[in-house]
Design an enzyme around this catalytic site. Sequence first.
Site, mmCIF file in Angstrom:
data_model
loop_
_atom_site.group_PDB
_atom_site.id
_atom_site.type_symbol
_atom_site.label_atom_id
_atom_site.label_comp_id
_atom_site.label_asym_id
_atom_site.label_seq_id
_atom_site.Cartn_x
_atom_site.Cartn_y
_atom_site.Cartn_z
ATOM 1 C CB SER A 15 -0.891 0.063 1.290
ATOM 2 O OG SER A 15 -1.988 -0.966 1.053
ATOM 3 C CB THR A 16 2.577 3.296 2.007
ATOM 4 O OG1 THR A 16 2.984 2.525 3.145
ATOM 5 C CG2 THR A 16 1.049 3.609 2.440
#
Length: 203
Positions: A15-16
């Site tokens: 996600s990041t």
Amino acid sequence: MSETSETVFGYIRVSTKEQNETRQMIALKQQGVENIFIDWQSGKDFNRPAYHNMIKNLKEGDLIVIKSIDRLGRNYEDIIAQWKFLTKEKKVDIRVLDMPLLDTSKSKDLLGTLISDLVLQLLSFVAQNERENIRQRQAEGIAAAKARGMKFGRPEKKLPQNFLYMVQKWQNKELSAFEVSAELGISTATFYRKVKKMKQCME
């Protein structure tokens, strides 16, 4: 991995950039996958550069390996649509390591395809349903905390010690709101808001 001339691609999504892709990378490497594409993006949609780059390199008969179905995305309808696009239009196979039943390269007959499609839809539904349940529990928890008087957000700053004195100066038209705000070190909007709140407390 295969007796055919297929090219095997691995896809990883985290996600990041703060999250670690190592666990997914190890799982793919253990399968002998070398052509690995990585996106550091949310799974909310398919606007991901590495994913699109991988798709451009796909040819019929190739194989995509992912660790889990939620690496494709987090939305039930989007995952189903993308699965159909890859397997029906691009005519490539998909292998989900965490779910051996989701491996279109193993069984090409009608029953195998039916089983894969059913398992995919079930897993996608369960995953999305759990996310919605988590959001609902979070909302209920916040509502319950607010009902108990718990406050969220940044704590409100204390009024400057000379606030009342400066308000009196403003009310007597000795200073403008702008001058008072500058003296207090706050914005004019904040000054008006605090004066209004003070008056409400005094009523």
